[in-house]
Design a protein around this motif. Structure first.
Motif, mmCIF file in Angstrom:
data_model
loop_
_atom_site.group_PDB
_atom_site.id
_atom_site.type_symbol
_atom_site.label_atom_id
_atom_site.label_comp_id
_atom_site.label_asym_id
_atom_site.label_seq_id
_atom_site.Cartn_x
_atom_site.Cartn_y
_atom_site.Cartn_z
ATOM 1 N N GLN A 37 4.388 6.477 9.060
ATOM 2 C CA GLN A 37 3.932 7.450 10.047
ATOM 3 C C GLN A 37 3.040 8.514 9.397
ATOM 4 N N LEU A 38 3.440 8.957 8.191
ATOM 5 C CA LEU A 38 2.649 9.961 7.489
ATOM 6 C C LEU A 38 1.289 9.404 7.100
ATOM 7 N N LYS A 39 1.224 8.135 6.704
ATOM 8 C CA LYS A 39 -0.056 7.538 6.321
ATOM 9 C C LYS A 39 -0.969 7.430 7.526
ATOM 10 N N GLU A 40 -0.401 7.037 8.688
ATOM 11 C CA GLU A 40 -1.225 6.962 9.890
ATOM 12 C C GLU A 40 -1.755 8.331 10.283
ATOM 13 N N ALA A 41 -0.943 9.356 9.987
ATOM 14 C CA ALA A 41 -1.386 10.723 10.310
ATOM 15 C C ALA A 41 -2.310 11.274 9.231
ATOM 16 N N GLY A 42 -2.537 10.525 8.166
ATOM 17 C CA GLY A 42 -3.413 10.958 7.085
ATOM 18 C C GLY A 42 -2.787 11.985 6.200
ATOM 19 N N LEU A 43 -1.469 12.091 6.247
ATOM 20 C CA LEU A 43 -0.777 13.100 5.454
ATOM 21 C C LEU A 43 -0.187 12.531 4.173
ATOM 22 N N SER A 44 -0.230 11.227 3.976
ATOM 23 C CA SER A 44 0.373 10.613 2.770
ATOM 24 C C SER A 44 -0.585 9.548 2.255
ATOM 25 N N PRO A 45 -0.722 9.472 0.956
ATOM 26 C CA PRO A 45 -1.606 8.465 0.402
ATOM 27 C C PRO A 45 -0.995 7.059 0.556
ATOM 28 N N GLY A 46 -1.825 6.040 0.462
ATOM 29 C CA GLY A 46 -1.353 4.658 0.613
ATOM 30 C C GLY A 46 -0.440 4.239 -0.541
ATOM 31 N N ARG A 47 -0.651 4.960 -1.695
ATOM 32 C CA ARG A 47 0.201 4.607 -2.838
ATOM 33 C C ARG A 47 1.666 4.874 -2.538
ATOM 34 N N ASP A 48 2.007 5.938 -1.849
ATOM 35 C CA ASP A 48 3.411 6.248 -1.520
ATOM 36 C C ASP A 48 3.983 5.204 -0.565
ATOM 37 N N LEU A 49 3.126 4.739 0.347
ATOM 38 C CA LEU A 49 3.614 3.708 1.283
ATOM 39 C C LEU A 49 3.947 2.413 0.551
ATOM 40 N N GLU A 50 3.075 2.026 -0.381
ATOM 41 C CA GLU A 50 3.353 0.814 -1.145
ATOM 42 C C GLU A 50 4.631 0.966 -1.977
ATOM 43 N N LYS A 51 4.768 2.143 -2.515
ATOM 44 C CA LYS A 51 5.999 2.398 -3.299
ATOM 45 C C LYS A 51 7.226 2.323 -2.403
ATOM 46 N N GLY A 52 7.179 2.841 -1.201
ATOM 47 C CA GLY A 52 8.306 2.777 -0.269
ATOM 48 C C GLY A 52 8.623 1.352 0.131
ATOM 49 N N GLN A 53 7.508 0.543 0.344
ATOM 50 C CA GLN A 53 7.738 -0.862 0.701
ATOM 51 C C GLN A 53 8.467 -1.620 -0.420
ATOM 52 N N ALA A 54 8.038 -1.324 -1.669
ATOM 53 C CA ALA A 54 8.690 -1.984 -2.817
ATOM 54 C C ALA A 54 10.161 -1.566 -2.915
ATOM 55 N N GLU A 55 10.392 -0.290 -2.698
ATOM 56 C CA GLU A 55 11.789 0.199 -2.778
ATOM 57 C C GLU A 55 12.654 -0.453 -1.688
ATOM 58 N N ALA A 56 12.114 -0.556 -0.480
ATOM 59 C CA ALA A 56 12.896 -1.180 0.606
ATOM 60 C C ALA A 56 13.166 -2.653 0.319
ATOM 61 N N GLU A 57 12.149 -3.342 -0.266
ATOM 62 C CA GLU A 57 12.347 -4.749 -0.605
ATOM 63 C C GLU A 57 13.421 -4.910 -1.673
ATOM 64 N N LEU A 58 13.391 -4.027 -2.667
ATOM 65 C CA LEU A 58 14.424 -4.073 -3.713
ATOM 66 C C LEU A 58 15.802 -3.829 -3.125
ATOM 67 N N ARG A 59 15.884 -2.931 -2.201
ATOM 68 C CA ARG A 59 17.203 -2.650 -1.593
ATOM 69 C C ARG A 59 17.697 -3.868 -0.818
ATOM 70 N N ARG A 60 16.792 -4.548 -0.093
ATOM 71 C CA ARG A 60 17.226 -5.743 0.650
ATOM 72 C C ARG A 60 17.642 -6.876 -0.310
ATOM 73 N N LEU A 61 16.900 -7.011 -1.393
ATOM 74 C CA LEU A 61 17.278 -8.026 -2.388
ATOM 75 C C LEU A 61 18.632 -7.701 -3.021
ATOM 76 N N SER A 62 18.901 -6.436 -3.251
ATOM 77 C CA SER A 62 20.193 -6.023 -3.806
ATOM 78 C C SER A 62 21.327 -6.355 -2.856
ATOM 79 N N VAL A 63 21.066 -6.159 -1.544
ATOM 80 C CA VAL A 63 22.105 -6.511 -0.551
ATOM 81 C C VAL A 63 22.387 -8.006 -0.595
ATOM 82 N N ASP A 64 21.316 -8.825 -0.674
ATOM 83 C CA ASP A 64 21.521 -10.277 -0.724
ATOM 84 C C ASP A 64 22.278 -10.687 -1.996
ATOM 85 N N ARG A 65 21.869 -10.073 -3.136
ATOM 86 C CA ARG A 65 22.534 -10.417 -4.406
ATOM 87 C C ARG A 65 24.007 -10.051 -4.374
#
Length: 384
Positions: A164-192
């Protein structure tokens, strides 16, 4: 001549009187004999010279059960014994050695059985502890899964906020990519962690099966050792029986009536008669009669008299008895007749088992005329 004639006549008169008295006496005697011959009673006896005194309880012969060497003799003639007393001991050293060996083997098996049972108990205790530990591990794994799921939800929420912040132009794309990676790691941890939680009960089931296999193997070994121990117990019981057989005991209460010449080191054969035990009891007289003399003539209740050999009846008297039983079958060519002693016996001596004599049974009382007629009839029958 007158005096001579008178004297002669007197002599003739006295001779005639003597003849009359003799005739009267002869007639009287003849009448008395005829009366006795017709009216008198005489006893008819049946005699057996094969008679002896026995006890109401028969003597028990004691024989050797097997071929063995005598090691101890506790037997003397006339000895009073009680049922179960040891009379003779036969050699049982070989059986005793075998029994000690089998008992030692049985004790060793018992120790092995105790060790195996302890192993089985330890295996079951370990299995119980592992099951409890597995339950705790499963609970812990489920908790970690729930914790990872919470972290994954937080990461997803953070990713949504960054988008939402990126769409509003308030957050750089780098933070979004970092958040996506963190969420993916969390889902992989749940599966493991979920896979790890599922692996805990499977591992526990595998360990439980392995423990059950070990317990089954141990129980098989226990069953085998139990069978071996039962076999040894049977062998020990058999050897105990063989040892006991070599202890010849008194079968009844009584006294030793006869005994063979047995000494330590003497070798007895199987079935050899060693002694006989005479029980304590009342006496009876046993006689053997020919069948023609016993059947139909000798009956229970008839009076009898026993004259013992070695005891003259004129000095010692005779033993008064009464017939109690007559055998119904012939054995060895004779018929057994038993009679009990009367209370009023005139025998002046001590009765003992085995004393021989002759038995006179009073069959009946009849007149001499009847006896003569019977004898005449028998003679005519046998001499036609």
């Amino acid at each position: 001549m007158t005096a001579f004639a008178h004297t002669f006549s007197r002599l003739l008169a006295e001779r005639r009187a003597a003849r009359r008295w003799i005739s009267v006496l002869a007639i009287t005697l003849l009448c008395a004999w005829v009366a006795w011959f017709v009216l008198g009673r005489v006893s008819l006896y049946e005699v057996s010279s094969q008679a002896r005194i026995e006890l109401t309880s028969r003597s028990h012969p004691v024989a050797s059960p097997l071929l063995a060497r005598v090691v101890n003799v506790h037997l003397t003639l006339g000895q009073q014994v009680v049922r179960g007393d040891i009379l003779i001991e036969l050699d049982s050293e070989a059986e005793e050695l075998l029994m000690r060996r089998e008992r030692t083997r049985a004790e060793g098996l018992q120790a092995k059985l105790a060790h195996l049972n302890a192993q089985i108990a330890a295996e079951r205790a370990v299995s119980t502890e592992e099951e409890a530990e597995a339950q705790l591990g499963a609970t812990e794994a489920k908790g970690l899964v729930r914790e990872a799921e919470v972290a994954a939800r937080v990461a997803d929420q953070e990713l949504s906020r960054l988008g939402q912040l990126k769409e509003a132009g308030l957050s750089p794309g780098r933070d979004l990519e970092k958040g996506q990676a963190e969420a993916e790691l969390r889902r992989l941890s749940v599966d493991r962690l979920g896979i790890a939680a599922e692996r805990v009960p499977q591992q526990q089931a595998t360990r439980a099966r392995e423990s059950m296999v070990r317990i089954d193997r141990l129980q098989t070994d226990v069953a085998t050792l139990d069978a071996d121990r039962a076999t040894l117990d049977i062998e020990v019981a058999r050897l105990s029986y063989e040892i006991e057989r070599r202890k010849i005991r008194a079968p009844i209460d009584g006294r030793v009536g006869e005994a063979a010449m047995i000494y330590e080191g003497y070798v007895v054969t199987e079935g050899e008669k060693l002694c006989s035990i005479v029980p304590v009891g009342d006496y009876l007289v046993v006689a053997q009669y020919p069948p023609e003399a016993a059947f139909g003539r000798i009956r229970a209740g008839q009076k009898a008299r026993l004259r013992l050999e070695g005891f003259p009846w004129a000095e010692f008297g005779s033993v008064s008895t009464r017939v109690t039983r007559v055998a119904e079958e012939v054995r060895d060519g004779t018929v057994r007749v038993e009679s009990r002693l009367d209370v009023g016996s005139s025998f002046r001596g001590k009765l003992e088992h085995g004393m021989p004599g002759s038995l006179e049974v009073t069959l009946e009382r009849l007149s001499p005329l009847e006896l003569s007629l019977r004898n005449a009839g028998q003679w005519l029958t046998t001499n036609p």
